[in-house]
Design an enzyme around this catalytic site. Structure first.
Site, PDB file in Angstrom:
ATOM      1  N   ASP A  66      74.783  59.362 -90.615  1.00 24.29           N
ATOM      2  CA  ASP A  66      74.115  59.702 -89.354  1.00 24.29           C
ATOM      3  C   ASP A  66      73.715  58.440 -88.602  1.00 24.29           C
ATOM      4  O   ASP A  66      72.598  58.340 -88.068  1.00 24.29           O
ATOM      5  CB  ASP A  66      72.891  60.577 -89.627  1.00 24.29           C
ATOM      6  N   ILE A  92      51.800  60.191 -84.839  1.00 22.41           N
ATOM      7  CA  ILE A  92      52.679  59.597 -83.841  1.00 22.41           C
ATOM      8  C   ILE A  92      53.926  60.431 -83.584  1.00 22.41           C
ATOM      9  O   ILE A  92      54.739  60.069 -82.735  1.00 22.41           O
ATOM     10  CB  ILE A  92      53.090  58.167 -84.240  1.00 22.41           C
ATOM     11  N   GLY A 106      60.463  69.530 -86.761  1.00 24.09           N
ATOM     12  CA  GLY A 106      60.828  70.443 -87.829  1.00 24.09           C
ATOM     13  C   GLY A 106      59.688  70.603 -88.822  1.00 24.09           C
ATOM     14  O   GLY A 106      58.596  71.026 -88.474  1.00 24.09           O
ATOM     15  N   MET A 107      59.933  70.220 -90.067  1.00 22.90           N
ATOM     16  CA  MET A 107      58.941  70.374 -91.118  1.00 22.90           C
ATOM     17  C   MET A 107      58.286  69.040 -91.473  1.00 22.90           C
ATOM     18  O   MET A 107      57.560  68.956 -92.457  1.00 22.90           O
ATOM     19  CB  MET A 107      59.600  70.991 -92.356  1.00 22.90           C
ATOM     20  N   VAL A 138      54.698  62.744 -88.748  1.00 22.55           N
ATOM     21  CA  VAL A 138      54.730  61.298 -88.911  1.00 22.55           C
ATOM     22  C   VAL A 138      53.401  60.714 -88.451  1.00 22.55           C
ATOM     23  O   VAL A 138      52.900  61.060 -87.372  1.00 22.55           O
ATOM     24  CB  VAL A 138      55.887  60.672 -88.102  1.00 22.55           C
TER      25      VAL A 138
END
Length: 688
Positions: A540, A425, A429-430, A433
């Protein structure tokens, strides 16, 4: 028809091999690299794999390791293609479990002879296994076949009453289940007579230890032993069945340490995995049934089931001997433990279990206890390390497979430790998901898989592990739920709550009523109160990290850059440099923007930024360049809300104060203030 999978990135070589084998009547399946080949092995189940070593994405060694790590395909014969003078590759391949190798360039005769030899070996192994298992007790055949298919014999213990059996007695006893680790890998690399020799030698050793400590009704199922240690009415703890079972288990661990040396000496240069065992103990009522066909007694009941589940769970924990707290309570004093955890033995049923590392000498019944304590510690450590490496290696291969798996419509879902992966989904980056379903109850979860094998690997893996470590401390309805986790040196995964409604950004873009803003703000303040109580600063907070549930509630997520203020490092005393700004610039606190100490008050500032955006649909500060945006966070006054939202201005002023000391002192104070504002909003129409 015999199926051969040919793995070669060179089109000319692959096509030539395929053409040659097809002329000989073989069914050939081609693959251009290891990634495609691994999918084909699982899909087609070829009789033999012929693979080049040097290939892009996944080379021949990685393909071989992935095949051997997957119990469902681990016994597939593999022939590696290598250069004529590449002895190092040959040794590496054979050590990793290759069945044969063929040096390039090779002739048609050499290829066909090598392939014929592998097929004959495969047939002999299958026939000899049948002969071996038929020589054991009646239950051995099914258990051994299940083991080779990747299903543990422990999954059958005590689940069913033997057909035609008659109940003989019910007694209270401690059940010991001992199992050989890596038995599938051991069996597939030995001939049936050798498997029989190995099992016979091992069972002789542990039978001696079981009987020596009063074990009864010993029964062998495949590579596993089940033994009962009955309790005598009125007997002291020093001679209880639980204590005798623990002593027997520790002696079996010592025996396994010695037997490992025998295996290495008996089967040199066979690339066998190191011999190791696992033992599970549980105590309770056990029913004995007499089997009419063999006149032997079989133990049946929930106590046997739980002992088997505890043994199975000990593998992933890296423990050699695991016992439930019920066993520890009956065993009395002097039992040494190293760790304790809660294990799910069946759906929604948990038991507390501990790792057993020793027992007091005066009542253990073992001889030479003082001398053997160091030997026992060494044996347990080595056995646990072997188990941990095996589990870690299998997990590494499975997670690496996930990174390259292509989800095709209608295909069998990919599996990972109790989860069925249905589709990918997202990625960034690394991290990739996936949407998955939990086998136990069909619960939809999100699996985040990190590949930390590239640049800055240690930093990425550390943050990923930290996210789980932090979240596992918090159990709160407005903080994302974590279900499971697993780590290797280069990969990691977290199974977490799935939010089909997405994040708050979608709702914010469509406009939010004051009531909805207040509702979300209160829930986020509760989430911050919960994480701050555990010494965690999120750092964040933004709409993309606020997830929505179907019932309208929200949960704070993505703790990838969160930081703990507790433990060895007090984060409030550290700084963030300008060149290492963590967080999203539109939502940074002044102290983050200026590289100063970050505290829970930093999250409250960001909560104020979100309050302004939820009410107005716009961010409080906007700029064309990062430096200008940071300067606004540092120096610009708190923006004014439109008149219709003026009731929230005092809250916004306190949340977005430039000086952290002038903000609300805690999220709890924010909640109290929001309650007052809600009351004021209710009274205003009546006062006008």
């Amino acid at each position: 028809m015999t199926t051969v999978l040919v793995v070669e990135d060179d089109d000319a070589i692959r096509n030539n091999i395929a053409r040659l084998l097809k002329l000989e009547g073989y069914d050939v399946v081609p693959a251009i690299d290891g990634v495609a080949a691994l999918e084909k092995v699982r899909e087609v189940r070829p009789d033999v794999v012929i693979s080049d070593i040097s290939m892009p994405q996944m080379d021949g060694f990685a393909l071989l390791e992935a095949i051997r790590a997957d119990a469902t395909i681990a016994s597939t014969p593999v022939m590696l293609l290598t250069a004529l003078d590449d002895r190092a590759s040959m040794r590496r391949g054979m050590t990793a479990g290759a069945d044969d190798y063929l040096a390039k360039p090779f002739t048609r005769i050499e290829l066909l002879e090598g392939l014929t030899g592998l097929l004959k070996k495969k047939v002999r192994l299958e026939q000899s296994i049948e002969q071996a298992v038929s020589a054991h007790e009646s239950g051995l055949r099914q258990a051994f076949a299940e083991s080779l298919a990747g299903r543990k014999p422990a999954d059958r213990f005590g689940l069913e009453t033997p057909q035609g059996a008659v109940a003989e007695a019910t007694l209270h006893a401690t059940v010991l289940v001992a199992d050989i680790r890596n038995f599938t890998s051991l069996a597939e690399r030995l001939g049936a007579p050798e498997v029989t020799e190995l099992l016979t030698g091992w069972f002789e050793r542990i039978t001696v230890q079981g009987l020596r400590h009063g074990g009864a009704h010993l029964k062998f199922l495949g590579d596993s032993l089940v033994a009962l240690f009955p309790d005598a009415p009125g007997a002291p703890a020093s001679s209880s069945g639980a204590r005798r079972a623990i002593a027997a288990a520790l002696d079996m661990a010592l025996a396994a340490h010695d037997f490992r040396g025998w295996v290495e000496h008996r089967f040199p240069q066979r690339a066998l995995p190191p011999f190791a065992i696992g033992i599970g103990l549980h105590t309770g009522p056990v029913t004995l049934y007499r089997e009419a066909s063999s006149n032997e007694s079989t133990a049946v009941g929930e106590t046997v089931n739980i002992a088997a589940r505890v043994e199975a769970a000990s593998k992933e924990l890296g423990w050699t001997v695991a016992a439930t707290v019920d066993v520890l309570q009956l065993a009395g004093e002097g039992v040494a433990t190293r760790a304790m955890t809660s294990l799910e033995v069946r759906k929604a049923t948990f038991v507390d279990a501990a790792e057993i590392t020793g027992i007091a000498a005066d009542v253990s019944g073992a001889t030479g206890e003082a001398q053997r304590s160091e030997e026992l510690a060494a044996a347990l450590q080595v056995n646990s390390e072997i188990t941990a490496r095996a589990v870690k290696g299998a997990l590494q291969s499975r997670l690496a497979t996930l990174k390259t798996h292509r989800f095709a419509p209608g295909e069998e879902p990919l599996r990972l430790r109790g989860y069925r992966l249905t589709r990918k989904i997202g990625s960034g980056g690394m991290t990739d998901v996936y949407l998955a379903e939990r086998d136990d109850d069909g619960l939809h979860v999100v699996l985040k898989v990190l590949d930390a094998s590239g640049k800055n690997a240690a930093e990425h893996l550390t943050r990923f592990i930290q996210e789980y470590a932090l979240l596992s401390q918090v159990q709160h309805p407005h903080v994302v739920r974590i279900h499971d986790q697993g780590f290797t040196d280069d990969h990691a995964y977290i199974a977490m709550e799935y939010f089909p409604a997405g994040d708050l950004r979608t709702e914010l873009s469509g406009g939010m009523s004051q009531d909805r803003v207040l509702d979300v703000l209160e829930q986020l303040a509760q989430a911050l109160q919960a994480i701050h109580a555990h010494g965690i600063v999120h750092r964040d907070l933004k709409p993309e990290n606020v997830m929505r549930r179907a019932d309208g509630s929200v949960a704070l997520a993505d703790f990838g850059i969160a930081k703990s203020m507790l433990g060895g490092e007090n984060f409030a005393l550290t700084t963030t440099q300008h060149g290492d700004i963590l967080g999203t610039p539109y939502y940074l606190s002044p102290e983050q923007a200026g590289g100063h100490a970050i505290t829970p008050a930093s999250d409250l500032y960001t909560l104020g930024v979100m309050l302004y955006e939820m009410l107005t649909g716009e961010r409080p500060y906007r700029a064309d360049a990062l430096e200008q945006l940071l300067a606004l966070h540092l120096n610009a006054p708190v923006p004014k809300l439109p008149p219709e939202h003026a009731v929230f201005q005092p809250v916004l002023d306190h949340l977005m104060a430039k000086d952290p000391a002038e903000r609300f002192s805690s999220a709890a104070v924010v909640l109290a203030e929001l309650g007052q504002r809600q009351l004021l909003r209710t009274l205003q129409p009546k006062l006008q």
